[in-house]
Design a protein around this motif. Structure first.
Motif, PDB file in Angstrom:
ATOM      1  N   GLU A 119       4.474  11.186  39.907  1.00  0.00           N
ATOM      2  CA  GLU A 119       3.330  11.125  40.193  1.00  0.00           C
ATOM      3  C   GLU A 119       3.339  11.765  41.656  1.00  0.00           C
ATOM      4  N   ALA A 120       3.622  13.094  41.312  1.00  0.00           N
ATOM      5  CA  ALA A 120       3.777  13.255  42.786  1.00  0.00           C
ATOM      6  C   ALA A 120       1.994  13.699  43.260  1.00  0.00           C
ATOM      7  N   GLN A 121       1.175  13.779  42.404  1.00  0.00           N
ATOM      8  CA  GLN A 121      -0.647  13.650  43.494  1.00  0.00           C
ATOM      9  C   GLN A 121      -0.735  12.089  44.443  1.00  0.00           C
ATOM     10  N   LEU A 145       2.690   2.946  36.466  1.00  0.00           N
ATOM     11  CA  LEU A 145       3.350   4.061  36.459  1.00  0.00           C
ATOM     12  C   LEU A 145       3.990   4.112  37.772  1.00  0.00           C
ATOM     13  N   LEU A 146       3.159   3.686  38.684  1.00  0.00           N
ATOM     14  CA  LEU A 146       3.567   3.744  40.000  1.00  0.00           C
ATOM     15  C   LEU A 146       4.779   2.586  40.365  1.00  0.00           C
ATOM     16  N   SER A 147       4.337   1.538  40.102  1.00  0.00           N
ATOM     17  CA  SER A 147       5.430   0.418  39.731  1.00  0.00           C
ATOM     18  C   SER A 147       6.708   0.479  38.864  1.00  0.00           C
ATOM     19  N   GLU A 184      -5.745  19.507  52.385  1.00  0.00           N
ATOM     20  CA  GLU A 184      -4.950  20.415  52.592  1.00  0.00           C
ATOM     21  C   GLU A 184      -2.932  19.176  52.660  1.00  0.00           C
ATOM     22  N   VAL A 185      -3.531  18.666  52.816  1.00  0.00           N
ATOM     23  CA  VAL A 185      -1.863  18.066  53.099  1.00  0.00           C
ATOM     24  C   VAL A 185      -1.568  17.594  52.324  1.00  0.00           C
ATOM     25  N   VAL A 186      -2.263  16.938  51.411  1.00  0.00           N
ATOM     26  CA  VAL A 186      -2.034  16.170  49.882  1.00  0.00           C
ATOM     27  C   VAL A 186      -1.845  17.358  49.153  1.00  0.00           C
ATOM     28  N   SER A 187      -3.034  18.604  48.721  1.00  0.00           N
ATOM     29  CA  SER A 187      -1.992  19.134  48.007  1.00  0.00           C
ATOM     30  C   SER A 187      -0.586  19.983  48.316  1.00  0.00           C
ATOM     31  N   PHE A 193       6.188  17.098  46.290  1.00  0.00           N
ATOM     32  CA  PHE A 193       6.802  16.177  45.586  1.00  0.00           C
ATOM     33  C   PHE A 193       7.250  17.080  44.182  1.00  0.00           C
ATOM     34  N   GLU A 194       6.203  17.691  43.638  1.00  0.00           N
ATOM     35  CA  GLU A 194       6.511  18.644  41.845  1.00  0.00           C
ATOM     36  C   GLU A 194       7.787  19.025  41.982  1.00  0.00           C
ATOM     37  N   LYS A 195       7.802  20.291  42.708  1.00  0.00           N
ATOM     38  CA  LYS A 195       8.787  21.222  43.074  1.00  0.00           C
ATOM     39  C   LYS A 195      10.382  20.430  43.161  1.00  0.00           C
ATOM     40  N   ARG A 196      10.491  19.300  43.623  1.00  0.00           N
ATOM     41  CA  ARG A 196      11.828  18.120  43.725  1.00  0.00           C
ATOM     42  C   ARG A 196      11.233  16.922  42.747  1.00  0.00           C
TER      43      ARG A 196
END
Ligand SMILES: C[S@@+](CC[C@H](N)C(=O)[O-])C[C@H]1O[C@@H](n2cnc3c(N)ncnc32)[C@H](O)[C@@H]1O
Length: 315
Positions: free
Chosen positions: A59-61, A11-13, A43-46, A52-55
């Protein structure tokens, strides 16, 4: 590598291929900087996952995890020691995560952001505009490795096959074959200067330069194949081309002693099979079609018709 991991990487590819390389720049945009304080990696990942999700970043996470893991010196977030996930990031680490995350916000593929990506257990440098190797391609390499190691026919004058890769990109296929077939030698060609330089750099990093010839070559140009004659007949040709080069197959046929392995679009196997049937003069048979891990027909094995092994080796 697990199927799930491969699919995620696929997916990332895919994301990497969709966008162009333009418009990616490090930005000093501050609005998404995590609030000052003692923020752990988790916490930084969250935080960045939510951004990313908002934007609408796909594959935000996974993107967020790869970036944070990279800044903390690990390949994946899951491989981080538990203590590193919970202890506060330093201001420098936070800033680094922010800088890389801004690139992701501009849709730069994660592989380019990190500057490296694993393929067949090799860590390869990645840089735009060179194609990011796909997880599916690892299956093509595995198939070739199996064919070569299980073959009862000796290959190559030095006890290992002489392999030609057409369109080497970052060198992923060539270098993984070299690293797993210690007797093999590879001629890697590509028409892109950036690809040639990157394959060279990756070969150097992996100390495989002594068994690879990296040749800048556009195989569609008239007479281009004559540049490869000094190395003699190839045992195998492998390629993950942007498309099937019909005219190249015609030119390649007499030079190949054994096989061609190709990665193709799932719509290609049928077309290639019919085309080869309509061209008996080429003496090439489509002997196998393999599916990738998503079940799509993805890999072709094409072989010269007629006597096998010994006779072909004599050719
Ligand atoms: C789909 S990419 C594959 C790269 C690499 N083998 C991989 O799997 O990651 C195709 C590569 O073929 C190269 N290429 C395209 N047309 C070519 C040509 N006419 N002659 C040589 N290389 C070519 C491109 O520059 C690109 O690096």
């Amino acid at each position: 590598m697990e199927l799930g991991d491969r699919m995620l990487r696929a997916l990332l590819s895919a994301l990497g291929r969709k966008g162009g390389t333009r418009g990616w720049a490090f930005s000093s945009w501050q609005s998404y900087m995590p609030l000052a304080g003692l923020l752990s990696a988790t916490e930084v990942v969250s935080h960045w996952t939510a951004v990313f999700e908002k934007r609408g970043i796909p594959e935000a996470q996974a993107s967020s995890e790869y970036i944070v893991a990279h800044v903390l010196g690990a390949k994946t977030f899951q491989s981080l020691r538990p203590v590193l996930r919970t202890q506060p990031l330093s201001p420098w680490q936070l800033q680094h995560v922010q800088k890389l995350s801004h690139c992701r916000l501009q849709r730069m593929p994660v592989q380019y952001i990190l500057g490296e990506w694993d393929f067949q257990g090799l860590s390869l440098k990645m840089a735009p505009p060179v194609f990011i190797p796909r997880p599916e391609t690892e299956e093509l390499v595995e198939w070739v490795l199996k064919e070569v190691t299980q073959s009862s026919c000796p290959m190559g004058a030095q006890g290992g096959p002489l392999i030609l890769e057409v369109g080497c990109g970052s060198g992923a296929i060539s270098l993984s074959l070299l690293s797993q077939l210690p007797q093999s030698r590879v001629i890697a060609v590509d028409k892109g200067e950036a690809a040639i330089c990157l394959t060279q750099e990756n070969a150097q990093r992996l100390r495989l330069l002594d068994r690879i010839q990296i040749v800048p070559l556009d195989v569609t140009l008239e007479g281009s194949w004559s540049h490869l004659l000094p190395w003699g007949p190839m045992d195998l040709v492998i390629s993950n081309p942007p498309y099937i080069f019909h005219q190249d197959m015609e030119q390649l046929a007499p030079e190949i002693r054994r096989s061609i392995f190709l990665e193709v679009d799932p719509r290609h196997p049928e077309l290639v099979g019919s085309w080869l049937q309509s061209r008996p003069d080429l003496s090439l048979d489509l002997v196998a079609v393999r599916k990738d891990f998503c079940g799509r027909p993805r890999f072709l094995h094409i072989r010269r018709s007629g006597p096998q092994c010994g006779c072909l080796m004599e050719a």
